[in-house]
Enzyme design. Sequence first.
Site, PDB file in Angstrom:
ATOM      1  N   ALA A  44       0.991  -1.011  -0.069  1.00 19.97           N
ATOM      2  CA  ALA A  44      -0.010   0.098   0.079  1.00 19.97           C
ATOM      3  C   ALA A  44       0.915   1.292   0.079  1.00 19.97           C
ATOM      4  O   ALA A  44       1.987   1.340   0.999  1.00 19.97           O
ATOM      5  CB  ALA A  44      -1.000   0.008   1.106  1.00 19.97           C
ATOM      6  N   LYS A 106      12.803   4.265  13.628  1.00 16.53           N
ATOM      7  CA  LYS A 106      13.263   4.748  14.879  1.00 16.53           C
ATOM      8  C   LYS A 106      12.543   5.797  15.591  1.00 16.53           C
ATOM      9  O   LYS A 106      12.574   6.003  16.702  1.00 16.53           O
ATOM     10  CB  LYS A 106      14.618   5.127  14.716  1.00 16.53           C
ATOM     11  CG  LYS A 106      15.096   6.020  13.590  1.00 16.53           C
ATOM     12  CD  LYS A 106      15.949   5.602  12.504  1.00 16.53           C
ATOM     13  CE  LYS A 106      15.452   6.234  11.189  1.00 16.53           C
ATOM     14  NZ  LYS A 106      15.810   5.431  10.150  1.00 16.53           N
ATOM     15  N   GLU A 130      15.095  -4.255  13.181  1.00 15.15           N
ATOM     16  CA  GLU A 130      16.531  -4.330  12.932  1.00 15.15           C
ATOM     17  C   GLU A 130      17.086  -3.146  12.029  1.00 15.15           C
ATOM     18  O   GLU A 130      17.931  -2.533  12.227  1.00 15.15           O
ATOM     19  CB  GLU A 130      16.915  -5.620  12.078  1.00 15.15           C
ATOM     20  CG  GLU A 130      18.525  -5.698  12.078  1.00 15.15           C
ATOM     21  CD  GLU A 130      19.267  -5.639  13.488  1.00 15.15           C
ATOM     22  OE1 GLU A 130      19.076  -6.906  14.189  1.00 15.15           O
ATOM     23  OE2 GLU A 130      20.077  -4.957  13.690  1.00 15.15           O
ATOM     24  N   ILE A 137      23.469  -3.059   9.690  1.00 11.78           N
ATOM     25  CA  ILE A 137      24.378  -3.806  10.498  1.00 11.78           C
ATOM     26  C   ILE A 137      23.347  -4.235  11.661  1.00 11.78           C
ATOM     27  O   ILE A 137      22.330  -4.006  12.104  1.00 11.78           O
ATOM     28  CB  ILE A 137      25.151  -2.683  11.282  1.00 11.78           C
ATOM     29  CG1 ILE A 137      25.921  -1.788  10.252  1.00 11.78           C
ATOM     30  CG2 ILE A 137      25.891  -3.436  12.548  1.00 11.78           C
ATOM     31  CD1 ILE A 137      26.432  -0.452  11.041  1.00 11.78           C
ATOM     32  N   GLY A 188      21.568  12.865  -4.373  1.00  8.34           N
ATOM     33  CA  GLY A 188      20.832  11.951  -3.646  1.00  8.34           C
ATOM     34  C   GLY A 188      20.926  11.348  -2.430  1.00  8.34           C
ATOM     35  O   GLY A 188      20.636  10.233  -2.103  1.00  8.34           O
ATOM     36  N   LYS A 206      18.022   6.776  17.420  1.00 10.61           N
ATOM     37  CA  LYS A 206      18.624   5.646  17.545  1.00 10.61           C
ATOM     38  C   LYS A 206      19.296   5.117  18.719  1.00 10.61           C
ATOM     39  O   LYS A 206      19.289   4.082  19.143  1.00 10.61           O
ATOM     40  CB  LYS A 206      19.693   5.601  16.409  1.00 10.61           C
ATOM     41  CG  LYS A 206      18.851   5.477  15.032  1.00 10.61           C
ATOM     42  CD  LYS A 206      19.992   5.857  13.753  1.00 10.61           C
ATOM     43  CE  LYS A 206      19.381   5.748  12.391  1.00 10.61           C
ATOM     44  NZ  LYS A 206      20.291   6.367  11.220  1.00 10.61           N
TER      45      LYS A 206
HETATM   46  N1  HSE Z   1      18.746   8.964   7.491  1.00  6.24           N
HETATM   47  C1  HSE Z   1      19.717   8.190   8.026  1.00  6.24           C
HETATM   48  C2  HSE Z   1      20.909   8.201   7.803  1.00  6.24           C
HETATM   49  C3  HSE Z   1      19.364   6.557   7.480  1.00  6.24           C
HETATM   50  O1  HSE Z   1      21.469   9.239   7.191  1.00  6.24           O
HETATM   51  O2  HSE Z   1      21.718   7.365   8.594  1.00  6.24           O
HETATM   52  C4  HSE Z   1      18.317   5.996   8.244  1.00  6.24           C
HETATM   53  O3  HSE Z   1      18.077   5.859   9.468  1.00  6.24           O
END
Ligand code: HSE
Length: 436
Positions: A44, A106, A130, A137, A188, A206
């Site tokens: 979706a 996260k 994960e 990782i 990008g 995180k």
């Molecule tokens: N935007 C994050 C980074 C990746 O640049 O590490 C996704 O957690």
Amino acid sequence: MQRAVRVGLIGFGTIGTGVVKLLKKNREQIRERVGVPVDLVRIADIDTKRDRGVRLAKGVLVGDARKVLDDPSIDIVIELMGGTGLARRFVLEAIKANKDVVTANKALLAHHGDEIFGAVERAGVEIGYEASVGGGIPIIRTLRESLGGDRHHALFGIVNGTTNYILSKMSNQGGEFADVLAEAQADGLAEADPSFDVDGVDAAHKLTLLVELAFGCRFRFADVPSEGIRRVTQDDIAFAREFGYALKHLAVAVRHKDGIEARVHPAMVPQQHPLARVDGALNAIVVDSEALESSMYVGLGAGMMPTATAVVGDLMEIACNRLHGCRGRVAPLGLPTAKLRKLATLPASRAIGTYYMRLQVLDRPGELAKISGALGRAGISIASMLQQPAKRRGSVTLVMRTHEASQRSLDRAVSAIEKLQAVRGKVVVIRIEENL
Ligand code: HSE
């Protein structure tokens, strides 16, 4: 035994596309390992038109997430839509409908982990996350299961790929932050709205999860003081190099007897430390444990295929647990919610460290004495100092390294120094992580 595990995906962006690719490419290998096929039966996304470069069977891609959530034949829901509003609602609904969940979100777990993990436990379903920390990782599973029998003193590392990419490029090729960010966006490699990454918010999300997993406690995102990399300049990178350090953006958590110290900020890392050589979009997390001692986990922390690997790994584990009748085998944070400790969070002002300071001062007799006087009154001793003629006439750049001091003392000294008439602008302060 179930003949296939049926999966629905909500959010068909970069990572979602990677998940589709990986499930297709390694379909046979995944089937062999799990025992039955893992079938992605519905996706979706509000955008059902864009060509993502993957072929889907007719009817798989739909515009309405309800077609995933309300389908009783779907066993596992992957949430890759991001955000903390609708995503929260959808995840809670999926759990209530007895579906397992896999997410890379996260922010969602850092803000609503209590609610979501509690709901998972009560419903006896599974959640895999994960992909939420360190991209590909396997750090979540490592902390949740592999190291579950050890005790951890500290963890620290580079957990944001965008920030590490920008700092590495500034260090290795030159350029100031704004230009390097603009180049990364054009390539990008940084988001159009980069603030979560470059302001340290993503790293703090995180770190919140890593603290909970490593120390078996509840931890609040709001308790992580975080600073990004917008103020890092070429001057600081050059001085860091001269003093023998690399400039990195770190997430740090230390378990003290009386609580947890957690923080996210740019830091100087000794050039010989393995973290100093973790460059580009790589992430690395070091865990200091009692029995294992120091271990380090390195890999691509962002990007389509690395992150998709983590999502597919979660899918396979959950599929196996379903097939073997052991859903809920491991609690979301490694130990039952009721057993999570309530540890105090130590105020940032108590953190002890050594610091780098850079300031701009008028070049006239007696000014240095006033500056060292302000440091002395705050109980801070200078370890080394450099003075360079500044770009502006009549002033000099003063760079100092301090001996160990508390953040509180440092703040006191800095505020006194900034009030001195000869001091121009703000004092730049960067923590030195000498004892990693
Ligand atoms: N935007 C994050 C980074 C990746 O640049 O590490 C996704 O957690």
